[in-house]
Write a protein that holds these residues in place. Structure first.
Motif: not given
Length: 202
Positions: A196-197, A150-155, A157-163
């Motif tokens: 921004s994300a 679910h964390t991955h889905q959030i990242l 979907k919302n355009g995060f580029t670094l995990w």
């Protein structure tokens, strides 16, 4: 590694400045009254586009065995993550991150069973389009992995580029975690901070 003087709380702006500079806070035990800053020559990250979970975890998700929420019980998630024989999550870190959560930069992903019991979860820090994963826990089968999914889905979907996972481990490698140099990490971090994300679920 940099030392941090004893305090009852690390202010949100100090925490954010640390993450912005590629370092992260840890204590030596639950009752440790000090917080130290760490970095790593080799940094663990999960490329958002290369995240993966097992077919068994995907089956559990399709079956709807668990319900996911975000940011409804942030402190409880942190306390569950800290509830183990050895932990770097001290009471000071819990208090500090709770303040960071109230400031809108620390988030929890919470997994509930059909009886609405909290059975898994994760938490981390968002800054720009970077997400710094901190810890996960489970009290039911694969609930921690469902939280990561679910964390991955959030990242994604919302355009995060670094995990950021801080360190590479064999356990994290099953999700696609890789190890990069501190120089490469700094390059990716600086790029992520310019965008921004929002960490939102729906």
């Amino acid at each position: 590694m940099q030392s941090f003087s004893k305090n009852r709380i690390v202010p949100p702006e100090v925490l954010l400045n640390g993450y912005r500079n590629g370092i992260f806070p840890m204590s030596e035990s639950r009752d440790d009254e000090s917080v130290r800053w760490y970095s790593a020559r080799q940094r663990g990250i999960i490329p958002v586009e290369k995240f993966r979970v097992s077919s068994n975890v995907r089956r559990i998700i399709r079956q709807g065995r668990y319900n996911c929420q975000i940011n409804t019980c942030f402190r409880r998630v942190m306390e569950e993550c800290a509830d183990r024989n050895t932990t770097w999550i001290s009471d000071i870190i819990i208090h500090s991150f709770e303040m960071l959560h109230l400031a809108g930069h620390a988030h929890s992903v919470e997994i509930f069973d059909e009886d609405e019991n909290l059975v898994g979860g994760s938490y981390g820090v968002s800054l720009g389009s970077a997400f710094f994963g901190e810890s996960i826990f489970k009290k039911a089968t694969e609930a921690d992995k469902v939280a990561l999914w679910h964390t991955h889905q959030i990242l994604k979907k919302n355009g995060f580029t670094l995990w950021d996972t801080q360190f590479y481990t064999d356990h994290l490698s099953q999700f696609g975690c890789i190890e990069i140099s501190s120089e490469e990490y700094r390059r990716r971090l600086n790029k992520a901070l310019k965008k921004s994300a929002d960490f939102r679920y729906r």
